[in-house]
Design a protein around this motif. Structure first.
Motif, PDB file in Angstrom:
ATOM      1  N   ALA A  31       0.857  -1.198   0.000  1.00 54.02           N
ATOM      2  CA  ALA A  31       0.000   0.000   0.000  1.00 54.02           C
ATOM      3  C   ALA A  31       0.889   1.244   0.000  1.00 54.02           C
ATOM      4  O   ALA A  31       1.484   1.588   1.024  1.00 54.02           O
ATOM      5  N   LYS A  32       0.955   1.896  -1.151  1.00 53.33           N
ATOM      6  CA  LYS A  32       1.886   3.018  -1.310  1.00 53.33           C
ATOM      7  C   LYS A  32       1.234   4.182  -2.039  1.00 53.33           C
ATOM      8  O   LYS A  32       0.337   3.995  -2.855  1.00 53.33           O
ATOM      9  N   ILE A  33       1.726   5.386  -1.732  1.00 49.62           N
ATOM     10  CA  ILE A  33       1.300   6.615  -2.391  1.00 49.62           C
ATOM     11  C   ILE A  33       2.546   7.301  -2.955  1.00 49.62           C
ATOM     12  O   ILE A  33       3.623   7.243  -2.362  1.00 49.62           O
ATOM     13  N   SER A  34       2.394   7.993  -4.068  1.00 49.37           N
ATOM     14  CA  SER A  34       3.516   8.668  -4.714  1.00 49.37           C
ATOM     15  C   SER A  34       4.177   9.697  -3.795  1.00 49.37           C
ATOM     16  O   SER A  34       3.510  10.352  -2.978  1.00 49.37           O
ATOM     17  N   SER A  38       0.218  15.334  -2.505  1.00 47.39           N
ATOM     18  CA  SER A  38       0.108  16.607  -1.781  1.00 47.39           C
ATOM     19  C   SER A  38       0.240  16.429  -0.269  1.00 47.39           C
ATOM     20  O   SER A  38       0.809  17.288   0.413  1.00 47.39           O
ATOM     21  N   GLY A  39      -0.298  15.328   0.236  1.00 45.34           N
ATOM     22  CA  GLY A  39      -0.205  15.084   1.668  1.00 45.34           C
ATOM     23  C   GLY A  39       1.221  14.856   2.112  1.00 45.34           C
ATOM     24  O   GLY A  39       1.643  15.348   3.162  1.00 45.34           O
ATOM     25  N   TYR A  40       1.991  14.111   1.312  1.00 41.17           N
ATOM     26  CA  TYR A  40       3.383  13.848   1.643  1.00 41.17           C
ATOM     27  C   TYR A  40       4.221  15.109   1.496  1.00 41.17           C
ATOM     28  O   TYR A  40       5.070  15.410   2.337  1.00 41.17           O
ATOM     29  N   LEU A  41       3.965  15.869   0.438  1.00 43.80           N
ATOM     30  CA  LEU A  41       4.799  17.040   0.153  1.00 43.80           C
ATOM     31  C   LEU A  41       4.572  18.175   1.136  1.00 43.80           C
ATOM     32  O   LEU A  41       5.535  18.762   1.660  1.00 43.80           O
ATOM     33  N   PRO A 116       7.122  19.384  -6.755  1.00 46.89           N
ATOM     34  CA  PRO A 116       6.956  19.767  -5.348  1.00 46.89           C
ATOM     35  C   PRO A 116       6.622  21.248  -5.196  1.00 46.89           C
ATOM     36  O   PRO A 116       7.384  22.116  -5.630  1.00 46.89           O
ATOM     37  N   SER A 117       5.468  21.521  -4.618  1.00 49.68           N
ATOM     38  CA  SER A 117       4.989  22.893  -4.488  1.00 49.68           C
ATOM     39  C   SER A 117       3.767  22.922  -3.577  1.00 49.68           C
ATOM     40  O   SER A 117       3.039  21.947  -3.468  1.00 49.68           O
ATOM     41  N   GLN A 118       3.544  24.078  -2.936  1.00 52.14           N
ATOM     42  CA  GLN A 118       2.314  24.264  -2.176  1.00 52.14           C
ATOM     43  C   GLN A 118       1.129  24.561  -3.084  1.00 52.14           C
ATOM     44  O   GLN A 118      -0.018  24.336  -2.704  1.00 52.14           O
ATOM     45  N   ASP A 119       1.375  25.066  -4.265  1.00 48.11           N
ATOM     46  CA  ASP A 119       0.335  25.598  -5.139  1.00 48.11           C
ATOM     47  C   ASP A 119      -0.662  24.513  -5.551  1.00 48.11           C
ATOM     48  O   ASP A 119      -0.300  23.553  -6.241  1.00 48.11           O
ATOM     49  N   PRO A 120      -1.929  24.647  -5.156  1.00 53.92           N
ATOM     50  CA  PRO A 120      -2.921  23.631  -5.518  1.00 53.92           C
ATOM     51  C   PRO A 120      -3.185  23.559  -7.012  1.00 53.92           C
ATOM     52  O   PRO A 120      -3.690  22.543  -7.518  1.00 53.92           O
TER      53      PRO A 120
END
Length: 305
Positions: A31-34, A38-41, A116-120
């Motif tokens: 069970a893995k996520i990239s 957004s949650g990881y970054l 990688p960025s905060q920008d949605p």
């Protein structure tokens, strides 16, 4: 051994559970996520926790309402309805043949980022949805023993920059508070609000009992706890005075009893705060009574399906 409100009875079945990720099922190991999630970054995600009790997802509507409120707060659009999400939860539970003493964690992030960025606006997928069910029964020994707290210097945030009522993935300040408590020899952290009043704990809500009256914070600087709300409801139904108000450590140190609340552990008694003994027994009589009244609400929810 780690001791705290999330102590669970060991259950070997958890090694074989299937975890839901975006409509597919995976073993725990797979069970893995990239890493571009957004949650990881940037911690851009929200979550909810449910209890499956005797075949019923207890207080389901309250949890769904809180999840949708969290989504609205962070500006996250879901491509599914409440009914569709609940159907996926049940699909997950049925695949795992789960019926009782199950804790279900729903995690939803904004999605995969282009870079990688905060920008949605750099999100290039829909939300990532994870449903993680585990056989988790609160340890009765831990509940009877109670927990100890240490008052952290890390404050609960103000509603104008990160509302404490929001169930989001950004929990670093709570982790910092817990680390302080552990280093001080306590099990978990008690946290004050920006004005110095008692707010909550790092992962649970906090109550005190004095002269058979119950006190908890105003709710403006604490987690929007479903169990907290149900304890307040139980007090109202049973004509027990329950006050949501500002109070300080002065009041806490002189309390007859103290306890914390959470979806997993229900009511857990507090035996010491900052090294000071609270009450004359690990599990106070009034806390035990309130715990019974809370479980009456669970039984009613199960009966009503």
């Amino acid at each position: 051994m780690v001791h705290g409100t999330h102590n669970a009875v060991e259950d070997s079945r958890n090694k074989d559970i299937k975890i839901y990720i975006n409509g597919e099922f995976f073993t725990r190991e797979n069970a893995k996520i990239s890493v571009l999630d957004s949650g990881y970054l940037v911690g851009d995600g929200i979550w909810e926790a449910l209890r499956l009790h005797k075949g019923v997802l207890v207080f389901l509507q309250d949890h769904l309402d809180r999840l949708w409120q969290s989504a609205a707060t962070v500006g996250m659009q879901f491509p599914f309805t409440k009914e569709e999400l609940v159907a996926e939860v049940w699909k997950t539970l049925k695949l795992n043949n789960m019926h009782d003493d199950v804790h279900v964690r729903i995690m939803i992030t904004r999605g995969i980022k282009k870079t990688p960025s905060q920008d949605p606006r750099l999100t290039i997928s829909g939300p990532n949805v994870v449903i993680l069910p585990e056989y988790k029964k609160a340890s009765p020994e831990s509940k009877e023993k109670g927990i100890t707290l240490f008052t952290s210097t890390i404050r609960r945030g103000s509603p104008d920059y990160l509302d404490p009522r929001l169930n989001c993935h950004s929990k670093l300040h709570e982790v910092q508070a817990l680390i302080q408590a552990i280093e001080a020899g306590a099990d978990e952290a008690l946290m004050l609000d920006v004005n110095g009043f008692v707010a909550t704990c790092n992962a649970t809500n906090f109550f005190i009992v004095k002269d058979e009256e119950v006190f908890t914070s105003t709710g403006q600087y604490c987690m929007n706890g479903i169990t907290r709300a149900k304890v307040i409801e139980a007090c109202k139904i049973n004509n027990i005075p329950c006050h949501q108000k500002d109070f300080s450590l002065f009041d806490v140190y002189g309390a007859d009893e103290a306890f914390v609340t959470g979806t997993f552990g229900g009511l857990t008694p507090v035996t010491k705060i900052d090294g000071r003994q609270i009450g004359d027994k690990p599990f106070g009589d009034f806390t035990r009574k309130l715990s019974g009244l809370y479980h009456d609400l669970i039984d009613k929810a199960v009966l009503n399906g």
